[in-house]
Design an enzyme around this catalytic site. Structure first.
Site, PDB file in Angstrom:
ATOM      1  N   VAL A  43       0.997  -1.325  -0.053  1.00 32.46           N
ATOM      2  CA  VAL A  43      -0.185   0.064  -0.114  1.00 32.46           C
ATOM      3  C   VAL A  43       0.848   1.265   0.092  1.00 32.46           C
ATOM      4  O   VAL A  43       0.441   2.305  -0.404  1.00 32.46           O
ATOM      5  CB  VAL A  43      -0.857   0.171   1.297  1.00 32.46           C
ATOM      6  CG1 VAL A  43      -0.137   0.234   2.589  1.00 32.46           C
ATOM      7  CG2 VAL A  43      -2.014   0.957   1.176  1.00 32.46           C
ATOM      8  N   LYS A  44       2.077   1.156   0.362  1.00 31.37           N
ATOM      9  CA  LYS A  44       2.737   2.339   0.569  1.00 31.37           C
ATOM     10  C   LYS A  44       3.415   2.971  -0.754  1.00 31.37           C
ATOM     11  O   LYS A  44       3.856   4.059  -0.756  1.00 31.37           O
ATOM     12  CB  LYS A  44       4.380   2.085   1.342  1.00 31.37           C
ATOM     13  CG  LYS A  44       3.962   1.430   3.002  1.00 31.37           C
ATOM     14  CD  LYS A  44       3.451   2.702   3.670  1.00 31.37           C
ATOM     15  CE  LYS A  44       3.308   2.393   5.115  1.00 31.37           C
ATOM     16  NZ  LYS A  44       3.011   3.539   5.847  1.00 31.37           N
ATOM     17  N   ASP A  45       3.045   1.955  -1.858  1.00 31.30           N
ATOM     18  CA  ASP A  45       3.409   2.939  -3.382  1.00 31.30           C
ATOM     19  C   ASP A  45       2.599   3.938  -3.426  1.00 31.30           C
ATOM     20  O   ASP A  45       3.247   4.916  -4.061  1.00 31.30           O
ATOM     21  CB  ASP A  45       3.098   1.955  -4.207  1.00 31.30           C
ATOM     22  CG  ASP A  45       3.985   0.527  -4.428  1.00 31.30           C
ATOM     23  OD1 ASP A  45       5.079   0.480  -3.382  1.00 31.30           O
ATOM     24  OD2 ASP A  45       3.954  -0.144  -5.267  1.00 31.30           O
TER      25      ASP A  45
END
Length: 347
Positions: A43-45
């Site tokens: 999700v950090k993308d």
């Protein structure tokens, strides 16, 4: 589908998968949004790309500049990917708990690794030591930008602009609750804000692991990567969160271990936190209610950790998953609310 503009165009539009076969037909419908389908696997993308884009727009990050950040893993790989794609030097500050696979991915993407090996003497954590090191680098190196994921509003805004829109598109007006684990506060705050702007009745539920102080409690070590802050992050927007839960480490790991064997879905430990509470919410809901868990990353990088029986046994954690026992433990958990809501204490 062909992406002519490069790898960063592949961020987002992650799949939602039904887990309805996991629970009885008489309870709520359970879904997971698998953020591990982002190009760097988490999700950090989303916030990594958005924070860099906004820094470019405001001049905080100029061509040929350097990105410096402290991270437990996933944001580091995401920043390394963005830096490689857009031509920046990237320095990631990690600690011995960071998975070897994450470090290898960062290096493969061209990032330089700064390993903090001594804990901060004030609180006995690597986290504070990492942040101090990253800040010192950012202050002393020219043309350097430190995204500061914990307090950068472009972190939650990434989820308001993308993740929430995708969820609304998939579920239209037909979503009862969304559940997300909490690390920087950006994920749950940004998603909830975006959803509630359109569908205010959707319940937003935040989940943290015991040992973190984001929702209160006493700081202590946790084995769940990406969770367990020693302070309340500025990106946590309490006004858009309806309920919060604290789960045990065991809930995180046992839930995803069982899920992998029953459904073929391999997820990370923080996903287990969100999924455990999504299961609880579904068990208390009617069959017409749809509950979505946001699953932050995939499980491949944790195969030598909580998917490994020896690793679990050394930490006194159960290795033989009995779903009835997992469910009974989950159902005992009780929500509590922020001071801004009606008073309710942790059970």
């Amino acid at each position: 589908m062909i992406y002519e503009n490069g790898i960063l165009d592949c961020i987002g539009n992650t799949p939602v998968v039904s887990l309805n076969g996991l629970l009885p037909d008489t309870v709520g419908q359970l879904y997971v949004k698998i953020e591990g389908f982002n190009p760097c696997g988490s999700v950090k993308d989303r916030p990594a790309f958005n924070m860099i884009l906004e820094a470019e727009k405001t001049g905080k990050l100029r061509p040929g500049g350097t990105i410096v950040e402290s991270t437990s893993g996933n944001l580091g790989t995401a920043l390394a990917m963005v830096a490689a794609a857009r031509g920046y030097r990237c320095i990631v500050v990690v600690d011995p708990r960071t998975s070897k696979q994450n470090i290898a991915m960062m290096k493969a993407l061209g990032a330089e690794i700064e390993m903090v090996t001594e804990k901060n003497p004030k609180d006995g954590t690597y986290q504070e030591a990492r942040i101090c090191r990253a800040r010192k680098l950012a202050e002393t190196m020219p043309d350097t930008f430190m995204p500061w994921q914990y307090g950068n509003p472009d972190n939650p805004e990434a989820h308001t602009k993308t993740t929430a829109i995708e969820i609304l598109k998939d579920f239209s007006q037909d979503l009862h609750a969304v559940v997300a684990s909490v690390s920087t506060g950006g994920q749950i705050s940004g998603i909830s804000k975006g959803i509630k702007n359109v569908s205010p009745a959707v319940k937003a539920i935040g989940v943290d692991v015991k040992g973190s102080v984001v929702f209160g409690g006493v700081k202590s070590p946790t084995s769940v990567t990406g969770m367990g802050l020693g302070w309340v992050p500025d990106n946590l927007n309490e006004r858009v969160i309806d309920e919060v839960f604290l789960v045990e480490t065991q809930h995180c790991f046992s839930t995803v271990r069982y899920l992998a064997k029953q459904t073929g879905v391999l997820l990370g430990g923080s996903s287990g936190a969100a999924l455990a509470i999504a299961i609880r919410e579904a068990m208390l809901a009617g069959p017409d209610k749809k509950i979505l868990a946001i699953c932050a990353d995939r499980g491949e990088k944790y195969l030598e950790e909580f998917y490994n029986d020896d690793w679990m046994e050394k930490r006194g954690l159960p290795v033989h998953e009995n779903f009835d026992e997992i469910l009974a433990s989950i159902m005992k958990l009780q929500p509590f609310r922020f001071p801004a809501h009606e008073a309710c204490q942790v059970a």
